[in-house]
Design an enzyme around this catalytic site. Structure first.
Site, PDB file in Angstrom:
ATOM      1  N   CYS A   1      -7.420  -7.909   8.726  1.00 38.52           N
ATOM      2  CA  CYS A   1      -6.873  -6.572   8.464  1.00 38.52           C
ATOM      3  C   CYS A   1      -6.777  -5.887   9.816  1.00 38.52           C
ATOM      4  CB  CYS A   1      -7.829  -5.824   7.542  1.00 38.52           C
ATOM      5  SG  CYS A   1      -7.487  -4.055   7.418  1.00 38.52           S
ATOM      6  N   THR A   2      -5.660  -5.223  10.053  1.00 40.86           N
ATOM      7  CA  THR A   2      -5.432  -4.656  11.390  1.00 40.86           C
ATOM      8  C   THR A   2      -6.336  -3.455  11.693  1.00 40.86           C
ATOM      9  OG1 THR A   2      -3.515  -3.552  10.413  1.00 40.86           O
ATOM     10  CG2 THR A   2      -3.101  -5.517  11.745  1.00 40.86           C
ATOM     11  N   HIS A   3      -7.084  -2.981  10.706  1.00 41.14           N
ATOM     12  CA  HIS A   3      -8.072  -1.929  10.990  1.00 41.14           C
ATOM     13  C   HIS A   3      -9.347  -2.497  11.628  1.00 41.14           C
ATOM     14  CE1 HIS A   3      -5.668   0.582   8.353  1.00 41.14           C
ATOM     15  NE2 HIS A   3      -6.455   1.613   8.575  1.00 41.14           N
TER      16      HIS A   3
ATOM     17  N   GLU B   1     -10.786   4.603   9.144  1.00 44.48           N
ATOM     18  CA  GLU B   1      -9.887   5.757   8.973  1.00 44.48           C
ATOM     19  C   GLU B   1     -10.654   7.078   9.116  1.00 44.48           C
ATOM     20  OE1 GLU B   1      -6.360   6.128   7.999  1.00 44.48           O
ATOM     21  OE2 GLU B   1      -5.995   4.004   8.357  1.00 44.48           O
TER      22      GLU B   1
ATOM     23  N   CYS C   1       0.121  -5.458   9.107  1.00 44.89           N
ATOM     24  CA  CYS C   1      -0.763  -5.106   8.001  1.00 44.89           C
ATOM     25  C   CYS C   1      -1.085  -6.402   7.262  1.00 44.89           C
ATOM     26  CB  CYS C   1      -0.036  -4.126   7.079  1.00 44.89           C
ATOM     27  SG  CYS C   1      -0.926  -3.738   5.569  1.00 44.89           S
TER      28      CYS C   1
ATOM     29  N   ASP D   1       2.638  -0.344   9.195  1.00 44.92           N
ATOM     30  CA  ASP D   1       1.344  -0.603   8.555  1.00 44.92           C
ATOM     31  C   ASP D   1       1.154   0.463   7.488  1.00 44.92           C
ATOM     32  OD1 ASP D   1      -1.307  -1.608   8.102  1.00 44.92           O
ATOM     33  OD2 ASP D   1      -2.116   0.015   9.329  1.00 44.92           O
ATOM     34  N   SER D   2       0.166   0.225   6.623  1.00 46.19           N
ATOM     35  CA  SER D   2      -0.170   1.222   5.610  1.00 46.19           C
ATOM     36  C   SER D   2      -0.689   2.507   6.244  1.00 46.19           C
ATOM     37  CB  SER D   2      -1.240   0.648   4.680  1.00 46.19           C
ATOM     38  OG  SER D   2      -2.356   0.242   5.451  1.00 46.19           O
TER      39      SER D   2
ATOM     40  N   TYR E   1      -3.354   0.470   1.167  1.00 46.74           N
ATOM     41  CA  TYR E   1      -2.556  -0.393   0.284  1.00 46.74           C
ATOM     42  C   TYR E   1      -3.461  -1.454  -0.371  1.00 46.74           C
ATOM     43  CZ  TYR E   1       2.018   0.920   2.436  1.00 46.74           C
ATOM     44  OH  TYR E   1       3.145   1.562   2.879  1.00 46.74           O
ATOM     45  N   GLY E   2      -4.556  -1.762   0.325  1.00 49.51           N
ATOM     46  CA  GLY E   2      -5.341  -2.960  -0.018  1.00 49.51           C
ATOM     47  C   GLY E   2      -5.995  -2.974  -1.376  1.00 49.51           C
TER      48      GLY E   2
ATOM     49  N   THR F   1      -2.468  -6.800   4.467  1.00 44.35           N
ATOM     50  CA  THR F   1      -2.195  -6.688   3.033  1.00 44.35           C
ATOM     51  C   THR F   1      -0.719  -6.956   2.736  1.00 44.35           C
ATOM     52  OG1 THR F   1      -3.958  -5.047   2.921  1.00 44.35           O
ATOM     53  CG2 THR F   1      -2.424  -5.123   1.066  1.00 44.35           C
TER      54      THR F   1
HETATM   55  N1  DGL Z   1      -4.136  -2.256   7.763  1.00 39.06           N
HETATM   56  C1  DGL Z   1      -4.238  -2.764   6.403  1.00 39.06           C
HETATM   57  C2  DGL Z   1      -4.313  -4.288   6.448  1.00 39.06           C
HETATM   58  O1  DGL Z   1      -4.149  -4.872   7.493  1.00 39.06           O
HETATM   59  C3  DGL Z   1      -5.470  -2.278   5.686  1.00 39.06           C
HETATM   60  C4  DGL Z   1      -5.492  -0.936   5.142  1.00 39.06           C
HETATM   61  C5  DGL Z   1      -5.054  -0.850   3.721  1.00 39.06           C
HETATM   62  O2  DGL Z   1      -5.796  -1.196   2.787  1.00 39.06           O
HETATM   63  O3  DGL Z   1      -3.966  -0.362   3.559  1.00 39.06           O
HETATM   64  O4  DGL Z   1      -4.555  -4.909   5.450  1.00 39.06           O
END
Ligand code: DGL
Length: 269
Positions: free
Chosen positions: A185-187, A151, A73, A10-11, A42-43, A75
């Site tokens: 999004c996994t967050h 985060e 992730c 993941d990012s 990354y998004g 993204t």
């Molecule tokens: N975990 C990333 C996702 O699932 C989001 C965080 C990011 O923007 O990198 O999209």
């Protein structure tokens, strides 16, 4: 082959929500996790940059001899779609498993999708949902601030800042009457309670980590590479930023602290 690890990346730390589910679904599997904590998020980056980072992340996991790669992730799964075709081993992102679960879950045919800006702009979940059922109405909203909240450990359902951001992003979908919401999004599962409190219990939240873990289990089975050992598997974690910052925050995602097996790597090397 079957004793080789599953590679997950993941990012940042969001992919750990998928690791937590993988441990429940496939306790005997070994897992190697890479979180690109030095380059998260990354998004909000360009497609070219996301594709370049995704390739470097997958190459790192390949160097660890993994048997399956999961892009945990939203993204990467949405933007770096051709990554799958460049790999010598099975691969899954989060989009197909999560969209499939949402299509099954909806009763009124109104599905909401939330994710990073890159994910929503790619239209990835929407395309997959409509491919499976073109009578479904899809509502999308990018929620970049959710990543920053998580985060930075702003995750309590009682925190007025979290509540305010949730309301700002989800007001329209609530009015539109969705009955299913993809946490694309996994967050986002980390603030699922705050989201659910706002939308109401009747709205089903689809957690991409959970659905992807179940999908990965099927993928291992169909490729005949399930680890059939009776031993509990191990997890090793690699991050591109400091090990200390990972240790401080990982518990929020995993539900348990991580003391050992965390290493720093230079992903550009
Ligand atoms: N975990 C990333 C996702 O699932 C989001 C965080 C990011 O923007 O990198 O999209």
């Amino acid at each position: 082959m079957s004793e080789q690890a599953i590679g997950v990346f993941d990012s940042g730390l969001g992919g750990l929500t998928a690791v937590k589910e993988l441990i429940k679904v496939l306790p005997q599997e070994n897992i190697v996790y890479f979180g690109d904590t030095a380059r998260v998020p990354y998004g909000s980056r360009s497609s070219e940059t996301i594709k370049k980072y995704a390739k470097q992340d997958a190459d790192f996991l390949l160097s660890k001899g993994v048997k399956l790669i999961i892009a945990a992730c939203g993204t990467v799964s949405s933007v770096a779609v051709e990554l799958k075709d460049t790999l010598p081993i099975p691969f899954t992102g989060v989009v197909v498993p999560t969209a499939t679960a949402a299509v099954k879950a909806t009763h009124n045919g109104k599905i909401g999708i939330i994710g990073t800006s890159a994910t929503v702009n790619s239209g990835s979940y929407k395309k997959e949902i409509l491919r499976q059922n073109d009578r479904i109405t899809v509502f999308q909203q990018d929620c970049p601030l959710f990543v920053s909240l998580v985060e930075n450990s702003f995750i309590s359902e009682d925190d007025p800042i979290v509540q305010l951001v949730v309301e700002r992003y989800l007001k329209q979908m609530k009015e539109d009457g969705i009955d299913t919401l993809i946490l694309g999004c996994t967050h986002f599962p980390i603030i699922a309670k705050a989201i659910s409190n706002y939308l109401g219990r009747h709205v089903r939240l689809i957690d991409s980590g959970r659905e992807t873990a179940l999908y990965a289990a099927n993928l291992l089975g169909s490729n005949n590479i399930l680890n059939t050992s009776s031993k509990i598997g191990s997890c090793s974690y690699f991050v591109s930023d400091t090990v200390e910052s990972f240790r401080r925050t990982a518990e929020i995602f995993l539900g348990h602290s991580v003391e050992a097996n965390v290493s720093h790597i230079d992903i550009n090397a």
